[in-house]
Design an enzyme around this catalytic site. Structure first.
Site, mmCIF file in Angstrom:
data_model
loop_
_atom_site.group_PDB
_atom_site.id
_atom_site.type_symbol
_atom_site.label_atom_id
_atom_site.label_comp_id
_atom_site.label_asym_id
_atom_site.label_seq_id
_atom_site.Cartn_x
_atom_site.Cartn_y
_atom_site.Cartn_z
ATOM 1 C CE LYS A 23 -2.162 -0.947 3.884
ATOM 2 N NZ LYS A 23 -1.516 -2.228 4.268
ATOM 3 N NE ARG A 98 -4.567 -1.029 9.995
ATOM 4 C CZ ARG A 98 -3.453 -0.487 9.518
ATOM 5 N NH1 ARG A 98 -3.450 0.752 9.087
ATOM 6 N NH2 ARG A 98 -2.341 -1.188 9.447
ATOM 7 N NE ARG A 137 7.030 -2.973 6.047
ATOM 8 C CZ ARG A 137 5.738 -2.793 5.901
ATOM 9 N NH1 ARG A 137 5.165 -2.934 4.701
ATOM 10 N NH2 ARG A 137 4.972 -2.485 6.924
ATOM 11 N NE ARG A 171 5.896 0.259 10.258
ATOM 12 C CZ ARG A 171 4.723 0.054 9.687
ATOM 13 N NH1 ARG A 171 4.500 0.525 8.464
ATOM 14 N NH2 ARG A 171 3.766 -0.601 10.309
ATOM 15 N NE ARG A 182 1.835 -4.303 11.303
ATOM 16 C CZ ARG A 182 2.992 -4.056 10.676
ATOM 17 N NH1 ARG A 182 4.136 -4.525 11.161
ATOM 18 N NH2 ARG A 182 3.000 -3.345 9.576
HETATM 19 P P1 AMP Z 1 0.637 0.786 9.175
HETATM 20 O O1 AMP Z 1 1.754 1.763 9.046
HETATM 21 O O2 AMP Z 1 -0.551 1.131 8.345
HETATM 22 O O3 AMP Z 1 1.083 -0.633 8.993
HETATM 23 O O4 AMP Z 1 0.131 0.885 10.697
HETATM 24 C C1 AMP Z 1 0.976 0.598 11.779
HETATM 25 C C2 AMP Z 1 0.168 0.452 13.054
HETATM 26 O O5 AMP Z 1 -0.501 1.688 13.338
HETATM 27 C C3 AMP Z 1 -0.957 -0.579 12.990
HETATM 28 O O6 AMP Z 1 -0.487 -1.896 13.277
HETATM 29 C C4 AMP Z 1 -1.908 -0.048 14.063
HETATM 30 O O7 AMP Z 1 -1.436 -0.323 15.357
HETATM 31 C C5 AMP Z 1 -1.810 1.453 13.844
HETATM 32 N N1 AMP Z 1 -2.779 1.953 12.831
HETATM 33 C C6 AMP Z 1 -2.499 2.530 11.638
HETATM 34 N N2 AMP Z 1 -3.625 2.887 11.004
HETATM 35 C C7 AMP Z 1 -4.646 2.517 11.816
HETATM 36 C C8 AMP Z 1 -6.060 2.586 11.705
HETATM 37 N N3 AMP Z 1 -6.651 3.111 10.610
HETATM 38 N N4 AMP Z 1 -6.803 2.097 12.727
HETATM 39 C C9 AMP Z 1 -6.230 1.575 13.834
HETATM 40 N N5 AMP Z 1 -4.902 1.460 14.004
HETATM 41 C C10 AMP Z 1 -4.107 1.928 12.994
#
Ligand code: AMP
Length: 229
Positions: A23, A98, A137, A171, A182
Site C-alpha cells: 500500500k 481499518r 523491509r 519500523r 497485524r
Molecule cells: P501501518 O503503518 O498502516 O502498517 O500501521 C501501523 C500500526 O498503526 C498498525 O499496526 C496499528 O497499530 C496502527 N494503525 C495505523 N492505522 C490505523 C487505523 N486506521 N486504525 C487503527 N490502528 C491503525
C-alpha cells in the site's frame, strides 16, 4: 515510472490490503504521478508517537503489539490532517479505514466537505508471503524510499538510490511476531470492508503478488479513468 504529475480533478482513493501488500509503495507512486496526497494513518500515528503527543502516548504500546489503535484516536489524527490545505488536490488513504466505524466516519467527514470516496483498490496477496515481506523491509530516512533485505536492495549497500542518504530505518513493529498479530487484526476487522465497498460499486481488486511496476500500471489505469470521468 515517471515523476510527471498529471493534473486531475480531486479524487479520494482508498488502498486496502494487509501489512506487506504494498500500500505504501503504491501510494507514493500514485502521489508522484497524480499529485494526490498520501495519507497514511500509520505514518501519522508514528509521528504522534515521536512527538510525544497525548495521542502518541496512548497509541505507542498498542502499535508495538500490532493491534489496532482506538477509532477515536485514529479519527482525531486523520481529521487534523484533512484540515490542512494541501489535501485539496485529492487523497490516497493508506491504512485507513481499518474498521467499519472508521469507514462510516470517513463517509461523514468527506460528505461535510462535499466529497466522497471515488474508488477503493483492494491489493490481493497471499498471507503466507506477508511475514517475510514485512520482516525484511526498511526505509530511507531521507526520502522515504522503501527497500527490502531480499527483494529490493539499493545499488550501493546502505545508501539510498533516490536521494543518496545513508540513514536507513526499520519500523519497530516490522518483526515476525507483530506482523502475525497485524494480519489477524486485518482479517478480523479490515477485510470485511471489501464487501462494504463492493456493495457500493467502488471496489476494484488488483492482484498484487507480482512486479511492483506492473501493479503500479494497473493502479494508474484505474486512477487515470477516474481523473478524466
Ligand atoms: P501501518 O503503518 O498502516 O502498517 O500501521 C501501523 C500500526 O498503526 C498498525 O499496526 C496499528 O497499530 C496502527 N494503525 C495505523 N492505522 C490505523 C487505523 N486506521 N486504525 C487503527 N490502528 C491503525
Amino acid at each position: 515510472m515517471t515523476a510527471t504529475a498529471i493534473k486531475t480533478r480531486p479524487v479520494n482513493l482508498i488502498l486496502l490490503g494487509p501489512p506487506g501488500a504494498g500500500k505504501g509503495t503504491q501510494a507514493r507512486m500514485l502521489q508522484d504521478r497524480f499529485g494526490l496526497v498520501q495519507l497514511s494513518t500509520g505514518d501519522l500515528l508514528r509521528g504522534a508517537v515521536a512527538a510525544g503527543t497525548q495521542a502518541g502516548l496512548a497509541a505507542k504500546a498498542v502499535m508495538a503489539r500490532g493491534e489496532l489503535v482506538s477509532d477515536a484516536i485514529v479519527l482525531a489524527v486523520l481529521k487534523d490532517r484533512l484540515d490542512q490545505p494541501d489535501v485539496g488536490t485529492g487523497t490516497i488513504l493508506d491504512g485507513f479505514p481499518r474498521t467499519a466505524v472508521q469507514a462510516q466516519a470517513l463517509d461523514d467527514l468527506l460528505a461535510r466537505r462535499d466529497q466522497r470516496i471515488d474508488a477503493v483498490i483492494s491489493l490481493a496477496v497471499d498471507d503466507a508471503a506477508m511475514v517475510a515481506r514485512v520482516s525484511g523491509r526498511y526505509t530511507c530516512g531521507g526520502c522515504g524510499e522503501g527497500y527490502h533485505d531480499q527483494f529490493k536492495q539499493p545499488k550501493i549497500a546502505g545508501r539510498c538510490d533516490k536521494c543518496g542518504s545513508d540513514k536507513m530505518t526499520r519500523r519497530a513493529d516490522d518483526n515476525a511476531e507483530t506482523v502475525s498479530t497485524r494480519l489477524v487484526a486485518y482479517h478480523a476487522q479490515t477485510a470485511p470492508l471489501i464487501d462494504y465497498y463492493r456493495a457500493r460499486s467502488v471496489l476494484t481488486e488488483v492482484p498484487a503478488m507480482g512486479d511492483i511496476g506492473e501493479i503500479a500500471g494497473a493502479l494508474d489505469a484505474i486512477v487515470s479513468k477516474l481523473a478524466t470521468s
